[in-house]
Design a protein around this motif. Structure first.
Motif, short mmCIF file in Angstrom:
data_model
loop_
_atom_site.label_atom_id
_atom_site.label_comp_id
_atom_site.label_asym_id
_atom_site.label_seq_id
_atom_site.Cartn_x
_atom_site.Cartn_y
_atom_site.Cartn_z
N ASP A 146 0.81 -1.22 0.00
CA ASP A 146 0.00 0.00 0.00
C ASP A 146 0.85 1.28 0.00
O ASP A 146 0.37 2.34 0.36
N THR A 147 2.12 1.16 -0.43
CA THR A 147 2.95 2.37 -0.54
C THR A 147 2.30 3.33 -1.54
O THR A 147 2.10 2.98 -2.70
N CYS A 148 1.97 4.54 -1.09
CA CYS A 148 1.27 5.51 -1.95
C CYS A 148 2.10 5.79 -3.21
O CYS A 148 3.26 6.19 -3.12
N SER A 149 1.49 5.56 -4.38
CA SER A 149 2.25 5.71 -5.62
C SER A 149 2.52 7.18 -5.96
O SER A 149 3.47 7.48 -6.68
N THR A 150 1.73 8.08 -5.45
CA THR A 150 1.90 9.50 -5.79
C THR A 150 3.16 10.07 -5.13
O THR A 150 3.92 10.81 -5.76
N CYS A 151 3.39 9.72 -3.88
CA CYS A 151 4.53 10.29 -3.15
C CYS A 151 5.59 9.25 -2.81
O CYS A 151 6.58 9.57 -2.15
N GLY A 152 5.40 7.99 -3.25
CA GLY A 152 6.37 6.94 -2.94
C GLY A 152 6.43 6.63 -1.46
O GLY A 152 7.42 6.09 -0.97
N GLY A 153 5.38 7.00 -0.72
CA GLY A 153 5.34 6.71 0.71
C GLY A 153 5.92 7.81 1.58
O GLY A 153 5.95 7.71 2.81
N LEU A 154 6.40 8.89 0.95
CA LEU A 154 7.00 9.98 1.73
C LEU A 154 5.95 10.83 2.45
O LEU A 154 6.24 11.51 3.42
N GLN A 210 7.06 7.13 -15.10
CA GLN A 210 8.10 7.58 -14.18
C GLN A 210 9.01 6.41 -13.86
O GLN A 210 8.57 5.27 -13.83
N ILE A 211 10.28 6.73 -13.61
CA ILE A 211 11.18 5.76 -13.01
C ILE A 211 11.40 6.26 -11.60
O ILE A 211 11.84 7.39 -11.39
N LYS A 212 11.06 5.43 -10.62
CA LYS A 212 11.26 5.84 -9.24
C LYS A 212 12.56 5.24 -8.71
O LYS A 212 12.90 4.11 -9.02
N VAL A 213 13.26 6.04 -7.93
CA VAL A 213 14.54 5.63 -7.36
C VAL A 213 14.36 5.47 -5.86
O VAL A 213 13.85 6.38 -5.19
N TRP A 214 14.75 4.29 -5.33
CA TRP A 214 14.54 3.97 -3.92
C TRP A 214 15.88 3.72 -3.25
O TRP A 214 16.76 3.08 -3.82
N ASN A 215 16.03 4.20 -2.03
CA ASN A 215 17.21 3.92 -1.23
C ASN A 215 16.96 2.61 -0.48
O ASN A 215 16.07 2.52 0.36
N VAL A 216 17.76 1.58 -0.81
CA VAL A 216 17.52 0.25 -0.25
C VAL A 216 17.89 0.20 1.24
O VAL A 216 17.28 -0.51 2.03
N ARG A 217 18.88 0.99 1.63
CA ARG A 217 19.31 0.98 3.04
C ARG A 217 18.26 1.58 3.96
O ARG A 217 18.02 1.08 5.05
N THR A 218 17.63 2.68 3.50
CA THR A 218 16.64 3.33 4.35
C THR A 218 15.22 2.89 4.01
O THR A 218 14.27 3.24 4.70
N CYS A 219 15.09 2.09 2.92
CA CYS A 219 13.78 1.64 2.43
C CYS A 219 12.88 2.84 2.10
O CYS A 219 11.68 2.82 2.35
N PHE A 221 11.72 6.05 -0.75
CA PHE A 221 11.70 6.63 -2.09
C PHE A 221 12.54 7.90 -2.08
O PHE A 221 12.46 8.68 -1.14
N THR A 222 13.39 8.09 -3.11
CA THR A 222 14.21 9.30 -3.10
C THR A 222 13.84 10.28 -4.20
O THR A 222 13.69 11.46 -3.94
N THR A 223 13.68 9.79 -5.43
CA THR A 223 13.37 10.73 -6.51
C THR A 223 12.69 10.01 -7.67
O THR A 223 12.72 8.78 -7.74
#
Ligand SMILES: [Zn+2]
Length: 427
Positions: A146-154, A210-219, A221-223
């Protein structure tokens, strides 16, 4: 609500299309022409000209004559006489399945291994999970159901603007999750996923272009990178995580530098691209096509790209070795071929699979190759000796969708539509 999101995306799109290419227009044109000029591409075996190609044709004819393709055949016609890799006698012949993880109920679409031996798996178009490779225990989720696709969960979205000629970024509460970061109806869905070799970055491509970029260490979404005018159907990320490449509409290839946040090359091809890989340093692109062609191009220089008719049928998977010396290609007819990138010559042809190849991975020692096919078969090959080390006819009960190589050279992980991810080790 909907309008504000669309406005936001439109603005992001506009700003992203103004990127200044790091490569000159001339070079773009040159690369484009080179790619579109069918230099050594032959459409039928009878038109093949070079000695290498004649050798390939002869070999293919031999295989056809024997009717049954098995490992007893001369699977390694060494066309290139100069050894690219030295045979290492210490490589083990035998492999075993060390662990099975029931990872995703609807099938596993992708698997990656971080240098710290953490497995990253994705389900079919949703969810990215982390696992301890030793124990099989869950180590968290990078993308939840259920990670929000609009904000990547931020929980917030950024709107770019300018104030007194200075570019600004204004954060506002995400309109689709009201800041909570979760939305069961608009959960993150993606077409493709790739983990960088350093294990720090996961990229996913979604239907909203969109291509979403995720930080695997912090789990986290970054950009996001907007992929106008179409969805990125295939992804590749360099080992150092700095460069990504994606394919749109099976013909347009874009190279994007994550550090500089800009497009560095855009190439177009006439053929239908079916698979892509990028070298560890992000400089070399490897493409396979439906027509059986293999393209290799250096996106930083104007060196003419390698363009060969690699297979008689469509290429389903390609992979580059970490040292950038070898390329491997897997075909719909079950053959796997190993190529020297320095000479463009064929080094080995491996015939053991009875179904189309669906995944390939070369270990970081550049000596071991794993190949998977749509019938669930896994083969492990020695690239130096050109031998089959081990094979598992029923490694999985369904298509192998992805293979990842562990940093130690003794580990592979396979993902399958049969819902499991398996870890394979030599012993
Ligand atoms: Zn949101």
């Amino acid at each position: 609500m909907e309008d504000s999101v669309e406005d936001f995306l439109r603005e992001v799109t506009t700003s992203k299309t103004e990127v200044i290419p790091a490569v000159s227009d001339d070079l773009f044109e040159k690369l484009l022409q080179d790619l579109d000029t069918p230099t050594p591409v032959q459409s039928t075996p009878s038109q093949l000209k070079t000695e290498d190609d004649e050798f390939i044709t002869a070999f293919v004819e031999d295989v056809k004559r024997t009717a049954i393709v098995n490992s007893d055949l001369p699977v390694a016609p060494v066309v290139d006489s100069s050894p690219v890799v030295s045979a290492d006698e210490t490589i083990s012949q035998l492999w075993r399945c060390a662990r099975t993880i029931h990872a995703h109920d609807q099938g596993c679409a992708y698997v990656g291994i971080t240098p710290r031996e953490v497995l990253l798996t994705t389900g079919q178009r949703k969810v990215a999970k982390l696992w301890d490779i030793e124990t099989g225990a869950s180590k968290g989720m990078v993308i939840k159901e259920d990670t929000c696709s609009t904000c990547g969960g931020l929980g917030k979205v950024y709107k770019e603007g300018s104030l007194l000629f200075v570019k600004t970024k204004q954060a506002t509460i995400c309109p689709d999750c009201e800041g909570f970061g979760t939305n069961s109806e608009k959960g993150e869905r993606f077409l493709a996923a790739k983990l960088s070799g350093d294990g720090n970055t996961l990229i996913t491509s979604s239907l909203d272009k969109q291509i979403k970029v995720w930080n695997v260490r912090t789990c986290k979404f970054t950009t996001a990178i907007v992929t106008e005018p179409a969805v990125a159907s295939m992804l590749a990320i360099s080992g150092n995580g700095k460069v990504i490449s994606y394919v749109m509409q099976n013909r347009t290839i874009v190279v994007y530098n994550l550090e500089q946040q800009q497009e560095t090359a855009k190439l177009k091809r006439n053929g239908i691209i079916t698979c892509i890989d990028i070298s560890y340093d992000g400089n070399i692109l490897l493409l396979g096509t439906e027509e059986g062609n293999i393209n290799v191009c250096d996106v930083t220089t104007a060196v003419p790209p390698m363009n060969v008719r690699g297979h008689q049928n469509g290429i389903m998977a390609v992979a580059l070795s970490q040292d950038g010396m070898l390329a491997v290609s897997g075909c719909r007819d079950g053959q796997v071929r190993v190529w020297s990138l320095s000479t463009g010559n064929l080094i080995h042809t491996f015939s053991h699979h009875l179904a189309p190849i669906s995944a390939l991975a070369i270990a970081p020692d550049n000596l071991t190759l794993a190949s998977g096919s749509i019938d669930g078969m896994l083969c492990i090959w020695h690239l130096g000796r050109g031998q089959l080390l081990d094979s598992f006819t029923h490694a999985h009960t369904d298509r192998i969708t992805a293979i990842a190589a562990g940093a130690d050279g003794q580990t592979f992980a396979t993902a399958s539509l049969d819902s499991t991810v398996k870890v394979w080790r030599s012993f």
